[in-house]
Design a protein around this motif. Structure first.
Motif, PDB file in Angstrom:
ATOM      1  N   VAL A 206     -54.699  14.367 -30.496  1.00 51.98           N
ATOM      2  CA  VAL A 206     -54.668  13.089 -29.882  1.00 51.98           C
ATOM      3  C   VAL A 206     -54.270  13.240 -28.295  1.00 51.98           C
ATOM      4  N   ALA A 207     -53.769  14.284 -27.887  1.00 50.07           N
ATOM      5  CA  ALA A 207     -53.109  14.316 -26.562  1.00 50.07           C
ATOM      6  C   ALA A 207     -54.283  14.375 -25.422  1.00 50.07           C
ATOM      7  N   PRO A 208     -55.203  14.701 -25.565  1.00 49.99           N
ATOM      8  CA  PRO A 208     -56.356  14.497 -24.814  1.00 49.99           C
ATOM      9  C   PRO A 208     -56.907  13.242 -24.394  1.00 49.99           C
ATOM     10  N   LEU A 209     -56.728  12.356 -25.495  1.00 53.21           N
ATOM     11  CA  LEU A 209     -57.142  10.832 -25.314  1.00 53.21           C
ATOM     12  C   LEU A 209     -56.282  10.028 -24.832  1.00 53.21           C
ATOM     13  N   ARG A 210     -54.981  10.499 -24.917  1.00 55.60           N
ATOM     14  CA  ARG A 210     -53.700   9.763 -24.407  1.00 55.60           C
ATOM     15  C   ARG A 210     -53.934   9.683 -22.848  1.00 55.60           C
ATOM     16  N   LEU A 211     -54.629  10.964 -22.065  1.00 54.16           N
ATOM     17  CA  LEU A 211     -54.563  10.937 -20.973  1.00 54.16           C
ATOM     18  C   LEU A 211     -55.769  10.474 -20.346  1.00 54.16           C
ATOM     19  N   HIS A 212     -56.708   9.901 -21.088  1.00 55.85           N
ATOM     20  CA  HIS A 212     -57.832   9.562 -20.565  1.00 55.85           C
ATOM     21  C   HIS A 212     -57.516   8.082 -19.671  1.00 55.85           C
ATOM     22  N   ARG A 213     -58.492   8.062 -18.691  1.00 56.33           N
ATOM     23  CA  ARG A 213     -58.459   6.830 -17.774  1.00 56.33           C
ATOM     24  C   ARG A 213     -58.558   5.401 -18.553  1.00 56.33           C
ATOM     25  N   ASN A 214     -59.628   5.493 -19.148  1.00 57.78           N
ATOM     26  CA  ASN A 214     -60.122   4.371 -20.044  1.00 57.78           C
ATOM     27  C   ASN A 214     -59.043   3.616 -21.089  1.00 57.78           C
ATOM     28  N   PRO A 215     -58.378   2.503 -21.020  1.00 61.60           N
ATOM     29  CA  PRO A 215     -57.744   1.991 -21.603  1.00 61.60           C
ATOM     30  C   PRO A 215     -58.135   2.051 -23.253  1.00 61.60           C
ATOM     31  N   GLN A 216     -59.499   1.676 -23.559  1.00 60.98           N
ATOM     32  CA  GLN A 216     -59.779   1.812 -24.878  1.00 60.98           C
ATOM     33  C   GLN A 216     -59.610   3.073 -25.360  1.00 60.98           C
ATOM     34  N   THR A 217     -60.034   4.099 -24.585  1.00 60.99           N
ATOM     35  CA  THR A 217     -59.795   5.498 -25.340  1.00 60.99           C
ATOM     36  C   THR A 217     -58.341   5.793 -25.404  1.00 60.99           C
TER      37      THR A 217
END
Length: 249
Positions: A206-217
């Motif tokens: 999940v680490a890559p998803l936590r860094l995403h700019r999109n709040p939904q992601t």
């Protein structure tokens, strides 16, 4: 729903000729209102002197209706009022004297967060759902010496502000329950190490998803982490059961 006594508490001794029940029957009756109650919990409350069922000559417990109502009252005080056993015992003794002591109000959502290991932690901030040391001791029904020993083995740790996450209550209760089977804190370090490795695996996903700019992601990352944790726990339990069956044969 079971009804609690409105006046003094029952002494736990069924009247001669009165209907009595086995501990298994009592468990089934209580689970309608208290689905998490276990045989171990009932035995623990008996060992603490909070309920005193009759014993047959062969040693079997026989509970009266009054015993069942008393157990329901105890469990309700723990669930709704977050009371330690010492306070519950004092309350019951007051009832037996014919007094009508007042209980503190229910703890609401925070109470459920502290006592329900499946409840999701609130997302209001880093200190959300924290409990103090005294609260942890009361909720888990453990002593200061026990908690200090568990901390020395790294099984439980306070946060920087001295508080504890809500999961610490569940951890403390489970450590205490395992201790009744003879498992000491030094034996449980392997479980903690395994949990940390599993958490590391989840974090890698999940680490890559936590860094995403999109709040939904980012929100999806948190949901995925919870789902992965649940699957990991289920897999761990299944593997333990498989290993036990293999050793039994």
């Amino acid at each position: 729903m079971l009804q609690t006594p409105s006046g003094g508490a029952d002494t736990g001794t069924a009247p001669a000729g009165g209907r009595t029940m086995s501990i298994g029957t009592v468990l089934n009756l209580l689970r309608g209102e208290f689905p998490e109650v276990t045989l171990s919990k009932i035995r623990f409350l008996e060992a603490e002197g909070l309920v005193e069922p009759r014993r047959t000559p062969s040693g079997y417990r026989k509970f009266s209706q009054g015993d069942v109502e008393r157990l329901a009252l105890i469990l309700r005080m723990q669930r709704d009022h977050y009371l330690p056993l010492k306070v519950i015992r004092e309350h019951l003794e007051a009832l037996e004297r014919g007094e009508r002591p007042q209980l503190p109000g229910p703890q609401g959502e925070r109470q459920r967060e502290l006592l329900d290991p499946t409840a999701e932690a609130p997302q209001d901030g880093p200190t959300a759902a924290r409990v103090g040391r005294a609260e942890l001791l009361a909720a888990a029904e453990v002593s200061e010496a026990e908690l200090a020993e568990w901390e020395s083995y790294g099984l439980i740790a306070a946060a920087g502000d001295g508080g504890y996450d809500s999961e610490a209550v569940t951890v403390a209760r489970l450590i205490a329950e395992l201790g009744r089977f003879g498992l000491e804190p030094r034996h449980l370090r392997i479980m903690k190490a395994s949990a940390e490795r599993e958490a590391g695996l989840v974090e890698q996903v999940v680490a890559p998803l936590r860094l995403h700019r999109n709040p939904q992601t980012r929100a999806h990352a948190e949901a995925s982490a919870r789902e992965l944790a649940t699957l990991s726990v289920r897999l761990h339990a299944a593997l333990v059961q498989t290993a036990l069956r293999a050793q039994a044969h």
